[in-house]
Motif scaffolding. Structure first.
Motif, mmCIF file in Angstrom:
data_model
loop_
_atom_site.group_PDB
_atom_site.id
_atom_site.type_symbol
_atom_site.label_atom_id
_atom_site.label_comp_id
_atom_site.label_asym_id
_atom_site.label_seq_id
_atom_site.Cartn_x
_atom_site.Cartn_y
_atom_site.Cartn_z
ATOM 1 N N ARG A 28 0.843 -1.123 -0.039
ATOM 2 C CA ARG A 28 0.094 0.051 0.029
ATOM 3 C C ARG A 28 0.834 1.330 -0.336
ATOM 4 O O ARG A 28 0.420 2.406 -0.568
ATOM 5 C CB ARG A 28 -0.856 0.045 1.255
ATOM 6 C CG ARG A 28 -1.952 -1.091 1.060
ATOM 7 C CD ARG A 28 -3.117 -0.950 0.227
ATOM 8 N NE ARG A 28 -3.896 0.298 0.276
ATOM 9 C CZ ARG A 28 -5.072 0.185 1.014
ATOM 10 N NH1 ARG A 28 -5.450 -0.835 1.558
ATOM 11 N NH2 ARG A 28 -5.599 1.311 1.062
ATOM 12 N N HIS A 32 2.327 5.402 -2.723
ATOM 13 C CA HIS A 32 2.524 6.739 -2.409
ATOM 14 C C HIS A 32 4.104 6.968 -2.407
ATOM 15 O O HIS A 32 4.550 8.517 -2.291
ATOM 16 C CB HIS A 32 2.112 7.154 -1.005
ATOM 17 C CG HIS A 32 0.678 7.000 -1.074
ATOM 18 N ND1 HIS A 32 -0.285 7.608 -1.534
ATOM 19 C CD2 HIS A 32 -0.073 5.655 -0.740
ATOM 20 C CE1 HIS A 32 -1.662 7.179 -1.486
ATOM 21 N NE2 HIS A 32 -1.393 5.846 -0.921
ATOM 22 N N GLN A 175 -6.841 5.591 16.197
ATOM 23 C CA GLN A 175 -7.189 4.869 14.885
ATOM 24 C C GLN A 175 -8.236 3.756 15.323
ATOM 25 O O GLN A 175 -9.395 3.819 14.533
ATOM 26 C CB GLN A 175 -5.958 4.072 14.210
ATOM 27 C CG GLN A 175 -4.948 5.255 13.758
ATOM 28 C CD GLN A 175 -5.313 6.218 12.747
ATOM 29 O OE1 GLN A 175 -5.957 5.836 11.649
ATOM 30 N NE2 GLN A 175 -5.313 7.407 12.978
ATOM 31 N N GLU A 248 -12.417 -0.634 5.277
ATOM 32 C CA GLU A 248 -12.594 0.849 5.735
ATOM 33 C C GLU A 248 -11.698 1.198 6.847
ATOM 34 O O GLU A 248 -11.085 2.315 6.683
ATOM 35 C CB GLU A 248 -14.082 1.098 5.908
ATOM 36 C CG GLU A 248 -14.601 0.481 7.175
ATOM 37 C CD GLU A 248 -15.498 -0.838 6.952
ATOM 38 O OE1 GLU A 248 -16.046 -1.046 7.867
ATOM 39 O OE2 GLU A 248 -14.942 -1.353 5.763
ATOM 40 N N ASP A 251 -8.184 1.362 5.434
ATOM 41 C CA ASP A 251 -7.705 2.384 4.672
ATOM 42 C C ASP A 251 -7.788 3.697 5.376
ATOM 43 O O ASP A 251 -6.786 4.509 5.040
ATOM 44 C CB ASP A 251 -9.104 2.617 3.760
ATOM 45 C CG ASP A 251 -9.286 1.361 2.524
ATOM 46 O OD1 ASP A 251 -8.268 0.882 2.546
ATOM 47 O OD2 ASP A 251 -10.410 1.377 2.225
ATOM 48 N N THR A 252 -8.409 3.820 6.561
ATOM 49 C CA THR A 252 -8.426 5.081 7.390
ATOM 50 C C THR A 252 -6.891 5.167 7.884
ATOM 51 O O THR A 252 -6.411 5.969 8.046
ATOM 52 C CB THR A 252 -9.455 5.146 8.181
ATOM 53 O OG1 THR A 252 -10.673 5.148 7.610
ATOM 54 C CG2 THR A 252 -9.194 6.299 9.254
ATOM 55 N N LEU A 254 -4.175 3.685 6.885
ATOM 56 C CA LEU A 254 -3.060 3.801 5.681
ATOM 57 C C LEU A 254 -3.272 5.538 5.407
ATOM 58 O O LEU A 254 -2.027 6.054 4.987
ATOM 59 C CB LEU A 254 -3.537 3.035 4.687
ATOM 60 C CG LEU A 254 -2.723 1.890 4.470
ATOM 61 C CD1 LEU A 254 -1.199 1.973 4.353
ATOM 62 C CD2 LEU A 254 -2.822 0.842 5.527
ATOM 63 N N THR A 255 -4.359 5.905 5.343
ATOM 64 C CA THR A 255 -4.405 7.350 4.884
ATOM 65 C C THR A 255 -3.691 8.217 6.082
ATOM 66 O O THR A 255 -3.030 9.226 5.599
ATOM 67 C CB THR A 255 -5.940 7.884 4.709
ATOM 68 O OG1 THR A 255 -6.665 7.314 3.720
ATOM 69 C CG2 THR A 255 -5.921 9.305 4.629
ATOM 70 N N SER A 256 -4.008 8.071 7.221
ATOM 71 C CA SER A 256 -3.249 8.488 8.439
ATOM 72 C C SER A 256 -1.653 8.186 8.487
ATOM 73 O O SER A 256 -0.949 9.397 8.466
ATOM 74 C CB SER A 256 -3.903 8.000 9.812
ATOM 75 O OG SER A 256 -5.327 8.374 9.764
ATOM 76 N N VAL A 258 0.200 7.758 5.831
ATOM 77 C CA VAL A 258 0.796 8.299 4.499
ATOM 78 C C VAL A 258 0.841 9.731 4.918
ATOM 79 O O VAL A 258 2.165 10.341 4.620
ATOM 80 C CB VAL A 258 -0.016 8.057 3.338
ATOM 81 C CG1 VAL A 258 0.541 9.033 2.304
ATOM 82 C CG2 VAL A 258 -0.020 6.527 2.759
ATOM 83 N N ARG A 259 -0.007 10.324 5.574
ATOM 84 C CA ARG A 259 -0.029 11.929 5.922
ATOM 85 C C ARG A 259 1.010 12.175 6.917
ATOM 86 O O ARG A 259 1.823 12.981 6.794
ATOM 87 C CB ARG A 259 -1.508 12.184 6.312
ATOM 88 C CG ARG A 259 -1.464 13.782 6.761
ATOM 89 C CD ARG A 259 -2.759 14.150 7.488
ATOM 90 N NE ARG A 259 -3.979 13.762 6.609
ATOM 91 C CZ ARG A 259 -4.770 12.871 6.854
ATOM 92 N NH1 ARG A 259 -4.474 12.233 8.209
ATOM 93 N NH2 ARG A 259 -5.878 12.549 6.137
ATOM 94 N N ARG A 262 4.683 11.845 5.248
ATOM 95 C CA ARG A 262 4.766 13.015 4.185
ATOM 96 C C ARG A 262 5.105 14.122 5.167
ATOM 97 O O ARG A 262 5.980 14.853 4.840
ATOM 98 C CB ARG A 262 3.435 13.411 3.555
ATOM 99 C CG ARG A 262 3.541 12.316 2.192
ATOM 100 C CD ARG A 262 2.194 12.529 1.346
ATOM 101 N NE ARG A 262 2.287 12.026 0.233
ATOM 102 C CZ ARG A 262 1.466 11.711 -0.480
ATOM 103 N NH1 ARG A 262 0.031 11.830 -0.362
ATOM 104 N NH2 ARG A 262 1.301 10.910 -1.626
#
Length: 266
Positions: A28, A32, A175, A248, A251-252, A254-256, A258-259, A262
């Motif tokens: 995943r 990115h 999370q 879901e 996914d939440t 992974l979004t956290s 990645v952010r 970064r």
């Protein structure tokens, strides 16, 4: 931002599938970031080629303590970004924090590191004794009369707790939570609906640790009195049990993540 992802895909963790979790995570994250995997014993040699090193499911550091200490020193000397940052005050720094948090009155399993201080603990017919530099219950024993070298072992009353529960954070954002309904089966976990009081408890230790970025797992037990007590604050390479989560929630998370990566590399 190139990532060096440190993992031991073959580490035989009891009740956990380290390799599967890291295969999923890296698949995943590759959406990115430019990313390469390496074993913890190779991490130091590869440092110069990467902006950021992500330390994940690499097993207890005590199995490769000399290599980890050398990697840590090299990363600090070079100013390499390591995720989680090397300033963690929880398991990353050993288990002394459990003694310190006991002294400061935090809601933790009462802990001392000297048999001479046994009177400071609640009376118990049996005590858990484990190495201060331990992990995965390695070296854990139970005895009614602790007799160990001062400063080298943790001593705790053996608590007949109802269950263990873990709260998972990315940076300071909660999370999800998982718990083991059967205390004898630590890694047979199911979803746990955390109450506001539970989250306030967990955030106490996230705030105490002062990590600006990173993945942290707050492990606690439900004491017979009903209160939560800290078992450990895993801030080095916490296993995430992502395979137990619905898509879901994955996914939440992974979004956290990645952010967070970064922002950490910005």
């Amino acid at each position: 931002m190139p990532l060096l992802y440190v993992t031991d895909l073959a580490y035989p963790a009891r009740g956990r599938r380290y390799g599967d979790e890291d295969v999923f995570l890296t698949a995943r994250l590759r959406e990115h970031f430019t990313l390469a995997l390496c074993h913890p014993l190779d991490a130091e040699a590869l440092l110069p080629a990467f902006d950021t090193v992500v330390v994940r499911n690499s097993g207890p550091v005590l199995h490769h303590q000399e290599a980890y200490d050398s990697f840590r020193a090299a990363a600090l000397a070079a100013g390499t970004r390591v995720y989680n940052p090397l300033t963690g005050r929880g398991d990353m720094a050993g288990k002394q924090y459990l003694v310190d948090l006991t002294v400061s009155g935090h809601p933790v399993i009462p802990t001392v590191d000297d048999p001479a201080d046994l009177a400071l603990l609640p009376p118990s017919p049996s005590y858990a004794v484990k190495p201060k530099q331990g992990a995965d219950s390695i070296g854990l024993t139970f005895t009614p009369h602790p007799d160990c070298a001062p400063g080298e072992f943790l001593i705790q009353p053996r608590i007949d707790f109802a269950y263990e529960v873990s709260f998972y954070f990315v940076d300071d954002a909660f999370q999800y939570a998982l718990y083991a309904p059967d205390p004898a089966r630590r890694w047979e976990l199911v979803r746990y609906e955390a109450t506001p009081e539970d989250l306030a408890f967990a955030r106490t230790f996230i705030d105490w640790n002062t990590l600006g970025h990173g993945i942290q797992r707050v492990d606690a037990c439900r004491a017979p009195s009903g209160e939560l007590l800290l078992v450990e604050l895993e801030d080095l390479n916490p296993y995430l049990s992502l395979d137990l989560l619905p898509p879901e929630v994955q996914d939440t998370f992974l979004t956290s993540l990645v952010r967070s990566l970064r922002d950490f590399g910005a």
